[in-house]
Motif scaffolding. Sequence first.
Motif, PDB file in Angstrom:
ATOM      1  N   GLU A   1     -19.550  41.486  18.188  1.00 33.10           N
ATOM      2  CA  GLU A   1     -20.217  42.763  18.364  1.00 33.10           C
ATOM      3  C   GLU A   1     -19.445  43.646  19.319  1.00 33.10           C
ATOM      4  N   GLN A   2     -19.166  44.842  18.879  1.00 34.12           N
ATOM      5  CA  GLN A   2     -18.429  45.794  19.696  1.00 34.12           C
ATOM      6  C   GLN A   2     -19.086  47.152  19.505  1.00 34.12           C
ATOM      7  N   ARG A   3     -19.721  47.618  20.543  1.00 32.41           N
ATOM      8  CA  ARG A   3     -20.444  48.908  20.460  1.00 32.41           C
ATOM      9  C   ARG A   3     -19.680  49.991  21.144  1.00 32.41           C
TER      10      ARG A   3
ATOM     11  N   PRO B   1     -14.503  43.069  14.551  1.00 33.68           N
ATOM     12  CA  PRO B   1     -15.484  43.780  15.361  1.00 33.68           C
ATOM     13  C   PRO B   1     -16.474  44.527  14.459  1.00 33.68           C
ATOM     14  N   VAL B   2     -17.749  44.441  14.808  1.00 28.63           N
ATOM     15  CA  VAL B   2     -18.811  45.156  14.088  1.00 28.63           C
ATOM     16  C   VAL B   2     -19.792  45.715  15.112  1.00 28.63           C
ATOM     17  N   PRO B   3     -20.548  46.750  14.751  1.00 29.13           N
ATOM     18  CA  PRO B   3     -21.519  47.302  15.699  1.00 29.13           C
ATOM     19  C   PRO B   3     -22.772  46.444  15.848  1.00 29.13           C
ATOM     20  N   ASP B   4     -23.081  45.576  14.863  1.00 29.18           N
ATOM     21  CA  ASP B   4     -24.312  44.786  14.888  1.00 29.18           C
ATOM     22  C   ASP B   4     -24.044  43.403  14.279  1.00 29.18           C
TER      23      ASP B   4
ATOM     24  N   PRO C   1     -19.842  39.255  24.750  1.00 33.36           N
ATOM     25  CA  PRO C   1     -20.393  39.942  23.581  1.00 33.36           C
ATOM     26  C   PRO C   1     -20.916  38.925  22.569  1.00 33.36           C
TER      27      PRO C   1
END
Length: 133
Positions: free
Chosen positions: A131-133, A77-80, A114
């Motif tokens: 992507e995980q915000r 998982p990453v924000p961008d 996502p």
Amino acid sequence: MTDTTGPLSDSPAFSGLSVDDLDAACTFYEQVLGLRTSAEPTMPGIAHLHLGGGRDVLVYAKGTAHTPASYTALNFPVPDVDAAVAELSGRGVRFLQYDEPPTDPTGVMRTGGPLIVWFTDPAGNVFSVIEQR
């Protein structure tokens, strides 16, 4: 109601995956993905892939008996996703292209959930960046 206790209910479980060449895999994990690995001192052919949050994945050499995981073995998982794709592409990662689910020219699936992109390690195991915000 089902009894949810048993001999494994409090086990600190971990996952593992096989590779055909442990040295090549660890070099990729460290130099390309920027992760940390360590050899298992008491068991040759086994390493720990250290992930965030104190979690490890056991990586073990299987040589010619190795069959790559054709499913997503690890998700990162990453924000961008787009920023991660740009950086990883610059480090030599090549992203997989799929018709279903459809991916764009950079490999990112942008419909139905996502943002997610898939790639393989040197042993052919499938990993994703999601992507995980």
